[in-house]
Scaffold this motif. Structure first.
Motif, mmCIF file in Angstrom:
data_model
loop_
_atom_site.group_PDB
_atom_site.id
_atom_site.type_symbol
_atom_site.label_atom_id
_atom_site.label_comp_id
_atom_site.label_asym_id
_atom_site.label_seq_id
_atom_site.Cartn_x
_atom_site.Cartn_y
_atom_site.Cartn_z
ATOM 1 N N PHE A 99 40.740 32.711 30.365
ATOM 2 C CA PHE A 99 40.987 31.472 31.225
ATOM 3 C C PHE A 99 39.629 30.676 31.495
ATOM 4 O O PHE A 99 38.445 31.103 31.337
ATOM 5 N N VAL A 103 37.656 35.693 35.422
ATOM 6 C CA VAL A 103 38.192 36.596 36.235
ATOM 7 C C VAL A 103 37.955 37.901 36.088
ATOM 8 O O VAL A 103 38.354 38.523 35.243
ATOM 9 N N GLY A 104 36.893 38.052 36.730
ATOM 10 C CA GLY A 104 36.648 39.798 36.831
ATOM 11 C C GLY A 104 37.163 40.398 37.909
ATOM 12 O O GLY A 104 36.926 40.162 38.950
ATOM 13 N N LEU A 105 38.298 41.142 37.435
ATOM 14 C CA LEU A 105 38.900 41.944 38.260
ATOM 15 C C LEU A 105 38.304 42.521 39.206
ATOM 16 O O LEU A 105 37.121 43.308 38.656
ATOM 17 N N PRO A 106 38.729 42.836 40.475
ATOM 18 C CA PRO A 106 37.791 43.883 41.453
ATOM 19 C C PRO A 106 37.809 45.177 40.934
ATOM 20 O O PRO A 106 37.978 46.089 41.748
ATOM 21 N N LEU A 115 41.771 48.499 31.313
ATOM 22 C CA LEU A 115 43.070 48.546 32.318
ATOM 23 C C LEU A 115 44.076 48.219 31.215
ATOM 24 O O LEU A 115 45.096 49.062 31.359
ATOM 25 N N ARG A 118 45.097 51.673 29.199
ATOM 26 C CA ARG A 118 45.688 52.423 30.278
ATOM 27 C C ARG A 118 47.027 52.038 30.411
ATOM 28 O O ARG A 118 47.967 52.938 30.554
ATOM 29 N N LEU A 152 31.036 46.824 39.756
ATOM 30 C CA LEU A 152 32.191 45.870 39.802
ATOM 31 C C LEU A 152 31.970 44.886 39.173
ATOM 32 O O LEU A 152 31.208 43.958 38.921
ATOM 33 N N SER A 154 33.359 42.071 39.230
ATOM 34 C CA SER A 154 33.019 40.903 39.666
ATOM 35 C C SER A 154 31.691 40.491 40.306
ATOM 36 O O SER A 154 31.273 39.412 40.867
ATOM 37 N N ARG A 168 37.952 42.256 27.569
ATOM 38 C CA ARG A 168 39.240 42.728 28.318
ATOM 39 C C ARG A 168 40.241 42.086 27.148
ATOM 40 O O ARG A 168 41.374 42.869 27.172
ATOM 41 N N TYR B 198 43.682 37.068 39.662
ATOM 42 C CA TYR B 198 43.807 38.120 39.335
ATOM 43 C C TYR B 198 45.024 38.698 38.867
ATOM 44 O O TYR B 198 45.299 39.446 37.803
ATOM 45 N N MET B 205 47.615 40.093 30.266
ATOM 46 C CA MET B 205 47.341 41.240 29.396
ATOM 47 C C MET B 205 48.668 42.111 29.192
ATOM 48 O O MET B 205 48.654 43.003 28.713
ATOM 49 N N ARG B 215 47.838 48.384 40.023
ATOM 50 C CA ARG B 215 46.560 48.245 39.310
ATOM 51 C C ARG B 215 45.586 47.652 39.849
ATOM 52 O O ARG B 215 44.413 47.663 39.857
ATOM 53 N N ARG B 313 33.750 43.347 48.695
ATOM 54 C CA ARG B 313 34.371 43.998 47.540
ATOM 55 C C ARG B 313 34.439 43.092 46.354
ATOM 56 O O ARG B 313 34.887 41.980 46.393
#
Lengths: 260, 313
Positions: A99, A103-106, A115, A118, A152, A154, A168, B198, B205, B215, B313
């Protein structure tokens, strides 16, 4: 509308015929006939609102995610109509998306890349480690994060997060990679590095690169398509297009920065 | 409050020129500032005032007949006997068992409802559900107590074949129903605070809706969800009327869910009117009030810390 030369491969990776996209009935893109050959980089240039992103969204069937988005005409991936994929998740797994804004997922750097494997059921630690390292290397990020895979995602810098996003996208071993103006939030040096990565990836993956930087298409793309106000004006070999071989004067004007 | 940051804007300033509409705006601005400041500071004043008040009333007990061993360790709450004992162990057990059971019932329901509303429901369904859940939060507690007496009580008697349906189970169910709307609303807020990018990234994906939720969304909303649960606990802990009506109100350390119990809050509500002002009994009830205040304060503070952690976070 002028269509480019027929691609060499018998079955195009992506083939659009009369493709249109509407949002709540308002057309964002219409009448696109376009083939993308396996393992080529197709650049898509055009000003804002020209329908570039809508084209990508149609391929990945993001209409499922965006209320009011409709796809018309036909669009196929490896000869198979994307709208006939009963299992959308299987379609999306074959198509990696990057994108505009990273977007760094947390999650940790490691988990970001792990991810997708998995989700598809890879459990073995060694196998995951291998995938993570390979993808991070291919996204030119490994050397910078190898010692802090636990931090992390993010928290990385913008440019690093964008390469993490590419890692990713690669982790699901897609055969089609869609990049949507990936360099918006990235500095020029990192942009150059990612462009190098894309050129290497061409060996294995088909890439569609939507870009607002005309020169980026020139540097990276084998062929370039010019979109304007929801239509594809023309598509042709990048070199020809940029060396004054454009058939439509609007294309030349845009490439030379006379409007846009 | 300082006005020194905008000295040149004040009316009457020689440099300001002839007065115009903006001068009025300046006065309105200052007036609103004072009002908002008063509103903000009053919260602190009130909470402090309440603490001072119940502290003062309870102090006479704490310095007098209060024996920590008896107060926290004895189940004998006999404030009106000739030789009064003030043991709140049974009352604490009552509150803890009822709140615990309520949370056991309410947490899964609330989280499930919040996940459905925030992640799966669309359009009309979503809006209707949100409004209904918020309406549910507005039902007065005495109505819930009434439901406990007239609906849950006979239901427990006939389903489990027990003589009395008032007790831990009844008040746990009622309290759980009362805590569910507020926990659902707060948990949904926490889920909505997770950026859509997110979800979009994970969906792109090839993750299924459920995988996206489990997840990506739940881990990202973790702190907000913990806070929602804690505030629900605080709600149950402090609830009085419904528990008073549905618990049976007899002093007991429960050994089964059908046992009747008495909660700390219900004890204060039921007995305060019958005590003489300033008596040991009266002051002992205020000491229970201090305990409730401290525990609720601790729960809310913890919830607040989790909420603040959300941004980090």
């Amino acid at each position: 509308m002028v269509t480019g030369p027929a691609p060499p491969a018998p079955v195009p990776k992506v083939s659009a015929r009369g493709l249109g996209v509407r949002f709540h009935g308002v057309p964002a893109l219409s009448g696109v006939d376009l083939d993308v050959a396996p393992r080529e980089i197709l650049g898509i240039i055009g000003p804002a609102g020209s329908g570039k992103t809508s084209f990508l969204r149609a391929i990945n069937r993001m209409d499922e995610f965006i209320p009011g988005m409709e796809i018309e005409g036909s669009l196929s991936l490896d000869g198979r109509d994307v709208r006939r994929f009963r299992n959308l998740y299987a379609l999306r797994r074959r198509v990696g998306v990057v994108f505009p804004l990273p977007v760094g997922l947390p999650l940790s750097v490691y988990d970001n890349v792990a991810l997708s494997p998995r989700l598809s059921g890879v459990r073995g630690k060694d196998e995951l480690d291998g995938i993570v390292e390979k993808c991070l290397r291919r996204a030119a990020l490994w050397d910078e994060v190898r010692d802090r895979l636990d931090t992390l995602g993010s928290l990385l810098s913008g440019g690093q997060q964008q390469r993490l996003t590419i890692a990713r996208a690669l982790s699901q071993s897609p055969d089609l990679l869609l990049l949507d103006e990936f360099s918006i939030a990235v500095d020029p040096v990192t942009t150059m590095r990612i462009e190098d990565v894309l050129r290497e990836l061409r060996e294995e993956v088909t890439i569609i690169l939507v870009t607002n930087l005309v020169q980026q298409a020139r540097r990276v793309a084998d062929r370039t398509a010019f979109f304007l106000t929801g239509e594809m004006v023309e598509v042709g070999p990048t070199e020809a297009l940029f060396e004054g071989g454009a058939r439509d004067p609007r294309t030349t004007d845009y490439i030379e920065g006379r409007f846009g | 409050m300082s006005t020194q940051d905008r000295p040149s804007g004040s009316p009457g300033d020689a440099a300001a020129g002839p007065p115009d509409r903006r001068d009025l705006a300046w006065y309105v601005d200052m007036g609103v500032r004072v009002l908002v400041f008063a509103g903000g500071i009053s919260a602190i004043v009130f909470i402090f005032g309440i603490f001072v008040f119940i502290g003062k009333e309870g102090l006479g007990f704490l310095t007098g007949p209060f024996r920590p061993g008896e107060f926290f360790g004895s189940t004998a709450w006999r404030p009106t006997s000739d030789y009064p004992t003030y043991g709140i162990l049974a009352l604490m057990a009552g509150t803890a068992s009822v709140t615990g059971l309520a949370m056991l019932l309410a947490v899964p329901f609330s989280l499930g409802a919040a996940i459905y509303i925030a992640e799966f429901a669309r359009g009309r369904t979503r809006e209707t559900l949100k409004v209904l859940v918020e309406l549910l939060a507005a039902v007065p507690s005495v109505v819930w107590g009434f439901v406990g007496l007239t609906v849950v009580n006979p239901a427990i008697i006939s389903v489990f074949d027990v003589p009395v349906g008032l007790g831990v189970l009844n008040s746990g169910i009622i309290l759980g129903l009362m805590a569910t709307p507020i926990m659902t609303t707060l948990a949904e807020d926490a889920l909505k605070a997770v950026p859509d990018t997110y979800r979009e990234a994970a969906e792109a994906m090839g993750a299924s809706r459920l995988q996206v939720v489990v997840r990506v969304v739940l881990p990202a909303a973790r702190n907000g969800l913990v806070a929602a649960v804690l505030l629900g606990v605080g709600r149950g802990f402090g609830e009085t009327m419904a528990v008073l009506m549905a618990s049976g109100h007899s002093i007991n350390v429960p050994t089964s869910v059908f046992d009747s119990v008495r909660a700390l809050t219900a004890t204060i509500a039921a007995e305060l009117g019958e005590t003489a002002d300033g008596s040991d009994h009266y002051r002992a009830l205020f000491t229970i009030g201090i305990l409730l205040f401290v525990v609720t304060f601790a729960i809310n503070l913890t919830a607040d810390l989790f909420l603040r952690g959300r941004g980090r976070r």
